[in-house]
Enzyme design. Structure first.
Site, PDB file in Angstrom:
ATOM      1  N   GLY A   1      -1.459   8.881  -4.667  1.00 53.58           N
ATOM      2  CA  GLY A   1      -1.117   9.243  -3.714  1.00 53.58           C
ATOM      3  C   GLY A   1      -0.830   7.945  -2.206  1.00 53.58           C
ATOM      4  N   ASN A   2      -0.310   8.066  -1.137  1.00 50.90           N
ATOM      5  CA  ASN A   2       0.234   6.901   0.020  1.00 50.90           C
ATOM      6  C   ASN A   2      -0.193   6.997   1.347  1.00 50.90           C
ATOM      7  OD1 ASN A   2       2.794   8.191   0.751  1.00 50.90           O
ATOM      8  ND2 ASN A   2       2.989   8.795  -1.166  1.00 50.90           N
ATOM      9  N   ARG A   3      -0.493   6.112   2.091  1.00 48.29           N
ATOM     10  CA  ARG A   3      -0.749   6.410   3.327  1.00 48.29           C
ATOM     11  C   ARG A   3       0.160   6.758   4.284  1.00 48.29           C
ATOM     12  NH1 ARG A   3      -4.685   3.226   3.219  1.00 48.29           N
ATOM     13  NH2 ARG A   3      -4.434   0.842   1.439  1.00 48.29           N
TER      14      ARG A   3
END
Ligand code: CTP
Length: 401
Positions: free
Chosen positions: A208-210
């Site tokens: 995923g990412n932030r």
């Protein structure tokens, strides 16, 4: 203009037309509105609280205090409302509204209302055309309220003429039309995507990412406030929306986000793709939890579909807007993305500038259009930045806000 999820406070006063208010409640619920009803004591003679509460799915309030002596807070009720409707409005309550009297829960809610108030008068022919009534109706209009004109027909007195409360269907039509007229994007459909995507590795892990989704949510809400019918395709995000009219489709992976966006795109006027979509996903997803082993572990990744680029190829009438999050050479990379993805404009921002980009409440954006015109904006809250993006979209479409 949709009434979906709109909070509607319906005030019913004591006239024979109150029996039609039950049907009005039903129609409002069918429109997807959330309805609360307040009545005068006299109204209870014409329509029962039980009927209204079953239809509205909410308790009906007819006094400042309930049966257990708890105070019914008219200020909170009026604040809750996005729209207030008084139907029927009797000559008696009309005169109280015009004079600012406050002697029951309906008049108290009316005086406390911050929202738009629509009133549908209902009275006998001669009462309706009496100069006092006419003057009071004008006063109400001068105070910013909308009067839904009474209709002609047979009246309860046996007389025939003007004075009948507008039919519930007409009341709804009137309100929807008037709410829509005021807003520059009514009738327009907008698609926004936002948040990260999660690409599964196994049942418990993902890539995923932030991204928080805050910027895209702010954009969806800003479009909705201008009357657009907005659908937000939202990746995993813990953020909550304030604007109830936005339809949210929750997705997890890039593939799910793509499918949701593609199915909506052909019927969209404006599409803003702000999601931080994963560029790669694991080639295979393990059906069971991957166990730890000795030595290094490597994962084979393959490219995900580029949602924006794919929609760019399908584009015909839509205004298509993309985002570019970069750490360096922001303008050059952003310009290349406009061409590659067939965009009308792109919103570029830096992933390393303080207080901008992922997770923050503020952002510093630069808009570049397809003619390479560059517009820089100051560091602002994400809501203000969203307003700038929406205003830019309106300007591009030559729509006056
Ligand atoms: N985007 C998309 N689908 C992808 C990747 C990106 O729809 N698989 C969209 C993003 O929502 C954004 C735009 O493309 O509107 C640019 O995303 P960005 O991550 O800045 O660029 P990429 O095209 O992924 O290229 P790079 O990561 O190399 O900068």
């Amino acid at each position: 203009m949709t009434l979906k999820n709109k909070h509607i406070l319906l005030g019913i006063t004591g006239g024979i037309a109150a029996y039609k208010s039950a049907h009005l409640v039903r129609l409002l619920i069918k429109e997807g509105a959330v309805v609360k009803v307040v009545t005068t004591k006299a109204a209870e003679e014409f329509v029962t609280a039980k009927t209204l509460s079953v239809l509205s799915k909410n308790e009906v309030i007819s006094d400042f205090f309930d049966a257990n002596n708890n105070w019914n807070n008219h200020v909170a009720l009026a604040e809750w409302a996005d729209v207030m409707i008084i139907a029927p409005l009797t000559a008696n309550t009309l005169s109280k509204f015009a004079a600012g009297a406050c002697d029951n829960i309906v008049t108290a809610c009316y005086l406390s209302a911050r929202s738009k108030v629509f009133a549908a008068p209902a009275m006998d022919l001669d009462m309706y055309r009496h100069p006092s009534t006419k003057k009071n109706l004008t006063t109400l209009q001068e105070h910013g309220n909308s009067i839904i004109p009474a209709e002609s027909g047979e009246l309860a007195s046996g007389l025939t003429g003007e004075g009948r409360m507008a039919e519930p269907e007409h009341i709804i039509e009137f309100i929807k039309k008037e709410l829509a007229e005021k807003l520059p994007l009514s009738g327009k459909k907008v698609l926004v995507n936002a948040g990260p995507t999660y690409e599964a590795i196994d049942p418990v892990r993902f890539i995923g990412n932030r991204s928080s989704g805050k910027m895209g949510i702010a954009i969806a809400e800003a479009f909705s406030k201008l009357g657009a019918e907005v659908t937000l395709v939202l990746g995993p995000s813990t953020q909550h929306l304030k604007e109830r009219s936005v339809t949210v489709i929750h997705v997890e992976s890039t593939e799910e986000m793509f499918k949701a966006c593609e199915s909506l795109f052909h019927d969209t006027d404006i599409a803003v793709l702000s999601a931080a979509v994963a560029d790669y996903r694991p080639k295979t997803v393990s059906g069971s939890k991957i166990k730890k082993k000795e030595g290094a572990f490597s994962l084979e990744l393959i490219k995900t579909i580029d949602i924006l680029e794919t929609l760019g190829k399908q584009k015909n009438k839509q205004l298509l807007v993309g985002f570019a999050l970069e750490t360096n050479d922001i303008i050059e990379y952003a310009k290349a993305k406009i061409k590659k993805k067939n965009l009308d404009f792109i919103v570029a921002n830096s992933a390393i500038e303080p207080d901008a980009g992922f997770g923050t409440d503020t952002n510093k954006i630069t808009i570049i259009d397809k003619h390479n015109k560059i517009t820089n904006f100051e560091l602002k809250s994400k809501q203000e930045a969203a307003n700038d993006i929406v205003a830019y979209a309106l300007k591009t479409l030559h729509i006056n806000a």
